[in-house]
Design an enzyme around this catalytic site. Sequence first.
Site, PDB file in Angstrom:
ATOM      1  CG  ASP A 100       6.873 -12.237  18.903  1.00 11.23           C
ATOM      2  OD1 ASP A 100       6.560 -12.610  17.758  1.00 11.23           O
ATOM      3  OD2 ASP A 100       8.006 -11.821  19.189  1.00 11.23           O
ATOM      4  CE  LYS A 130      15.215 -20.927  13.385  1.00  7.40           C
ATOM      5  NZ  LYS A 130      16.231 -20.307  12.522  1.00  7.40           N
ATOM      6  CD  GLU A 156      14.467 -13.215  20.238  1.00  8.73           C
ATOM      7  OE1 GLU A 156      14.679 -13.155  19.016  1.00  8.73           O
ATOM      8  OE2 GLU A 156      13.430 -12.799  20.769  1.00  8.73           O
ATOM      9  NE  ARG A 186      -3.945  -2.222   2.027  1.00  8.55           N
ATOM     10  CZ  ARG A 186      -4.821  -2.606   2.935  1.00  8.55           C
ATOM     11  NH1 ARG A 186      -4.775  -2.090   4.151  1.00  8.55           N
ATOM     12  NH2 ARG A 186      -5.735  -3.515   2.657  1.00  8.55           N
ATOM     13  CG  HIS A 194       8.366 -19.073  17.337  1.00 11.75           C
ATOM     14  ND1 HIS A 194       7.949 -19.357  16.054  1.00 11.75           N
ATOM     15  CD2 HIS A 194       8.758 -17.779  17.312  1.00 11.75           C
ATOM     16  CE1 HIS A 194       8.092 -18.285  15.296  1.00 11.75           C
ATOM     17  NE2 HIS A 194       8.576 -17.318  16.042  1.00 11.75           N
ATOM     18  CE  LYS A 236      12.063  -9.644  21.074  1.00  5.65           C
ATOM     19  NZ  LYS A 236      12.573 -10.140  19.793  1.00  5.65           N
ATOM     20  CG  HIS A 263      10.974 -18.404  11.424  1.00  4.76           C
ATOM     21  ND1 HIS A 263      10.214 -17.481  12.099  1.00  4.76           N
ATOM     22  CD2 HIS A 263      12.157 -18.445  12.055  1.00  4.76           C
ATOM     23  CE1 HIS A 263      10.907 -16.991  13.103  1.00  4.76           C
ATOM     24  NE2 HIS A 263      12.090 -17.552  13.109  1.00  4.76           N
ATOM     25  CE  LYS A 303       6.275 -15.567  15.482  1.00  6.76           C
ATOM     26  NZ  LYS A 303       6.290 -14.175  15.941  1.00  6.76           N
TER      27      LYS A 303
END
Length: 485
Positions: free
Chosen positions: A250, A197, A231, A64, A255, A341, A193, A163
């Site tokens: 998330d 793996k 992470e 867009r 996952h 995080k 994803h 997702k």
Amino acid sequence: MHTGSAARGRPPTEAVEETPLAPHVLVVMGATGDLAQRKLFPALFHLWQLRLLPERFRLVCSSRTGPEIGDTFLPMVHAAVDVYRGTVDDAAWQEFSRRISFVPTSGDDGAALERAVAEAAKEVGSDCEILYYLAVPPSATESVVRMLGTFDVPGSAKIVLEKPFGKDLESARSLNETLHEFFEERQIYRIDHFLGKEAVQNILALRFANGIFQPVWNHQHICYVQIDVPEQIDVQGRVEFMESTGTFRDMISTHLFQLLGFVALAPPARMDADSLHHETIKVFRAIRPIDPERVVFGQYEGYRDEAGVDEASNVETFVAMEVYVDDWYWIGVPFYLRTGKALAESRRTITIGFREPPLKVFPGDVDDTCNELVLELTDDPTIFADVRAKVPGPAFGLGRARMRLALVEAFPEAEPLEAYERLLLDVMRGDSTLFISTEQVELLWRLCDPLLRNPPRPIRYPRGSWGPSEASRLPSGRGWRLPDS
């Protein structure tokens, strides 16, 4: 783990015969966004270089934005491939790029895009398949599905969604109803994803192709499982996504629960989509209702100072939790899930703890730490087992030793694919084995909704730590497996 020279890199005993891919028109929605630039275009170009895409292939891209982006779109894709895939081969790029076109869309008006897809399908041939890839924000998903569902284009269609698949059970059901209004279940591919793996797929190979592991993969021999995906990075400019989604939606409800499903599912009758989905659904149905007392939410110090974050935000940037699967295989075995995080290190690790022998017969045992099988789910996958062994010498003393299997070293001639590359190929093949079904999505939201309606208050934790101390104590006395521990 040592592999003898005769076994190292041994080719498969029976080659798998690949059916040639049908001609395809791939339509990427959200083509100027971060996901398309970082993942999709580099993956597609690499597949083209490996000659894994069909020769009759067109890539119709849309977003867009104003029509002025058209002149800069191909250089943008070239730059993305260069950054995320390495130096671009000019000859391969010329062949690839002439198959790319860009069409802007405005609101829900997709008339120009519909014409472009129809023209590309006509060029490719009457036997082509249409593949819609939605690399769009979650808020736009339903409206884009409705627009694409009305397109009158030749060829059978498939649709790929990223997702999160809704933000709760109600929104997931609404999205699923919209999808099924225009597409059949076999045409819908919900991508995670992690499941693409190599290391994650090797969980299945390790479990079901080896007589060493398959008989002991249950509560009689395993005393705990840890699925750990910390992470080191912080939100890195994705504040709007984090504020609207949070780490639980998330990472955990997608996952990590999917990884739990791979670890815990019973042996399937065969390795195909129906069998694997059937066994995974049985696991999700057997998960005990989540105990809020065994869940820790955290938020790293400084998160509220990020531009765009409410100064009173209670969005979690860290989650650790204990989960039980109440079935005949796993009754009583805790599964510990952790992600977040701004933590000390980035890792993707599954640790399987094995029960101790019932009788200790050796003097001077090393310690009370049980044997662990560790799966490092990196791009260079490694599997190792920490065991006790006799220390060489005149006395019978025990020490810690490690058996190790490095998959890249074991198969040096193999050509591993990045997760998106593998999954894109699977969609084109019509293979939904590594994708998430409607029933799986709704089962997981049904499990997660009660906690998300009344979530724990996030506990602050320092950047570069392993999260709140309450989470460190969650796996009882043993704690979380840390690097080289």
